[in-house]
Scaffold this motif. Structure first.
Motif, PDB file in Angstrom:
ATOM      1  N   GLY A 133       0.827  -1.267   0.042  1.00  0.00           N
ATOM      2  CA  GLY A 133      -0.084  -0.012   0.049  1.00  0.00           C
ATOM      3  C   GLY A 133       0.757   1.187   0.127  1.00  0.00           C
ATOM      4  O   GLY A 133       0.287   2.359  -0.276  1.00  0.00           O
ATOM      5  N   GLU A 134       2.084   1.111   0.544  1.00  0.00           N
ATOM      6  CA  GLU A 134       2.987   2.551   0.530  1.00  0.00           C
ATOM      7  C   GLU A 134       4.368   1.774   0.652  1.00  0.00           C
ATOM      8  O   GLU A 134       4.677   0.858   0.623  1.00  0.00           O
ATOM      9  N   THR A 214       5.971   7.609  -8.031  1.00  0.00           N
ATOM     10  CA  THR A 214       5.026   6.647  -7.381  1.00  0.00           C
ATOM     11  C   THR A 214       3.559   7.128  -7.737  1.00  0.00           C
ATOM     12  O   THR A 214       3.460   8.349  -7.845  1.00  0.00           O
ATOM     13  N   GLU A 215       2.966   5.878  -7.822  1.00  0.00           N
ATOM     14  CA  GLU A 215       1.297   6.396  -7.890  1.00  0.00           C
ATOM     15  C   GLU A 215       0.611   5.225  -7.076  1.00  0.00           C
ATOM     16  O   GLU A 215       0.789   4.030  -7.163  1.00  0.00           O
ATOM     17  N   LYS A 216      -0.422   5.974  -6.278  1.00  0.00           N
ATOM     18  CA  LYS A 216      -1.221   4.926  -5.575  1.00  0.00           C
ATOM     19  C   LYS A 216      -2.249   4.371  -6.463  1.00  0.00           C
ATOM     20  O   LYS A 216      -3.085   5.105  -7.309  1.00  0.00           O
ATOM     21  N   LYS A 219      -5.048  -0.745  -3.917  1.00  0.00           N
ATOM     22  CA  LYS A 219      -4.159  -1.410  -2.674  1.00  0.00           C
ATOM     23  C   LYS A 219      -2.709  -1.827  -3.087  1.00  0.00           C
ATOM     24  O   LYS A 219      -1.914  -2.273  -2.452  1.00  0.00           O
ATOM     25  N   ILE A 221       1.082  -0.099  -5.154  1.00  0.00           N
ATOM     26  CA  ILE A 221       1.845   0.976  -5.628  1.00  0.00           C
ATOM     27  C   ILE A 221       2.499   0.873  -6.930  1.00  0.00           C
ATOM     28  O   ILE A 221       3.016  -0.163  -7.197  1.00  0.00           O
TER      29      ILE A 221
END
Length: 391
Positions: A133-134, A214-216, A219, A221
């Motif tokens: 998620g991150e 980076t891009e969300k 759930k 990355i």
């Protein structure tokens, strides 16, 4: 599969082969050869382009076990032995990016146990999606550093065909989804991965890897990165943009960021002051209009936001007023109708009367409505109809 030229020698730029057949399908005219160095679209890697004899090949796809080389030219007279030549800069770029993806994905697993779940090789950037998620900036820096260490070490990139039973001998980064024609791409003592794409023969040929953003993604990355010659292209583009920004700000490139922050701060303050001045003018304009119970007016090139604000000022100054405002803009008529706190008339009735006259659309509530549509009538005629709806 094993005997295809692009698998036997990924560095092959030219070749000869025999024409098996020519034809045409929904994609276009195509040529099928008994062997080829042209890589067809697959596994996240785009197809090769190039030439067969003097015919330009614009697409390569695997259709029903055939590798079809597509062209816009007539292929009916092509037969016998041909000479094939790849658009090498395109192929080598794809190999750099694909090998870089293997190296980067392996670094994420090695350092932080983050697995790659998908890969896309675009015309400008390359992306991988991670099953987390991150990702922190420190983690990105560590992974990028590790990937470039592997590139700098110039390790060999090997390929090997294995059976399903032999897979247990290798520490694979992810499970292999096929049971036959299993091809491993191996960076010894670093990465073992099932892959059908093309890669250079050593990590050093990847040149350099740079993570850009980076891009969300729900759930996951998404990591945007580039390798090899694309790093130089991106650097040249960003250098040009930075130089242009610095020149316009009358600052050095090193001070461009600080100069831009100061400029943005000043621009926001100017915008705030301008808005306050415009509101003062609108309040003055509203003071005159609010003297009437039905405050009606037409304007030339006035935004819907300005009409809404003016209507609110009118009804705040006169609780018994109904504001009817129409703007004759470049390609359409727009209107706002609003009521004061002491009025009970629904503005939806005004909208219902106005919208059919201009084939328009609108929205709002009982206290305020807005809409817009075609210039089927004049602004004055629309105001007249809105007044009649009030009465």
């Amino acid at each position: 599969m094993k005997n295809l030229f692009y698998y036997k020698d990924a560095m092959m730029k030219e070749f000869t082969a025999q024409v098996v057949k020519t034809g045409k399908d929904d994609t276009g005219n195509f040529i099928v050869l008994d062997n080829t160095a042209f890589y067809p679209t697959g596994g996240g890697q785009p197809h090769d382009t190039g030439w067969i004899n003097d015919v330009e090949i614009i697409d390569v796809e695997k259709i029903n076990e055939e590798i079809r080389h597509y062209t816009a030219a007539d292929v009916s007279n092509i037969s016998g032995e041909i000479s094939g030549k790849l658009h090498w800069s395109r192929r080598f770029d794809h190999m750099q990016q694909h090998a870089g993806q293997h190296i980067l994905s392996a670094a994420f697993v090695e350092l932080f146990d983050m697995a790659t779940v998908s890969f896309h090789l675009g015309t400008e950037l390359v992306t991988i999606d991670l099953n987390v998620g991150e990702v922190s900036e420190d983690q990105l820096a560590a992974v990028e550093k590790r990937a470039n260490e592997i590139i700098l070490e110039n390790r060999p990139i090997e390929t090997k065909w294995v059976t399903k039973e032999e897979l247990a001998q290798y520490n694979l980064r992810k499970d292999v989804k096929v049971d036959e024609d299993i091809r491993l791409v191996i960076i010894p003592d670093y990465d073992y991965n099932g892959c059908g794409g093309t890669h250079p023969t050593s990590t050093g040929q990847v040149g350099l890897l740079k993570i850009l953003a980076t891009e969300k993604m729900k759930k996951q990355i998404r990591i945007h990165f580039i390798c090899g010659n694309r790093v130089l292209q991106q650097l040249a583009m960003r250098k040009q943009v930075l130089s242009d920004v610095a020149r316009q700000l009358s600052a050095s490139e090193e001070e461009a960021a600080n100069a831009l922050r100061k400029f943005t701060k000043a621009a926001k303050q100017t915008e705030k002051s301008l808005t306050e001045a415009q509101d003062t003018l609108l309040e003055f304009e509203a003071k005159e209009l609010a003297k009437e119970t039905v405050a009606a007016a037409t304007f030339e090139n006035r935004s819907i936001q300005s009409l809404q604000k003016l209507a609110r000022f009118i009804t705040q100054q006169n609780g018994e007023a109904i504001a009817l405002l129409v703007a004759n803009n470049e390609d359409k008529l727009q209107f706002v109708a609003a009521r004061g706190s002491e009025q009970t008339k629904s503005m939806k009735d005004i909208s219902a009367a106005a919208l059919p006259l201009i084939n328009g659309k609108g929205g709002g509530n009982d206290a305020l409505v807005q809409g817009g549509g075609e210039k089927a009538i004049t602004a004055e005629a629309l105001i007249k109809a809105m007044k009649e709806a009030v009465q």
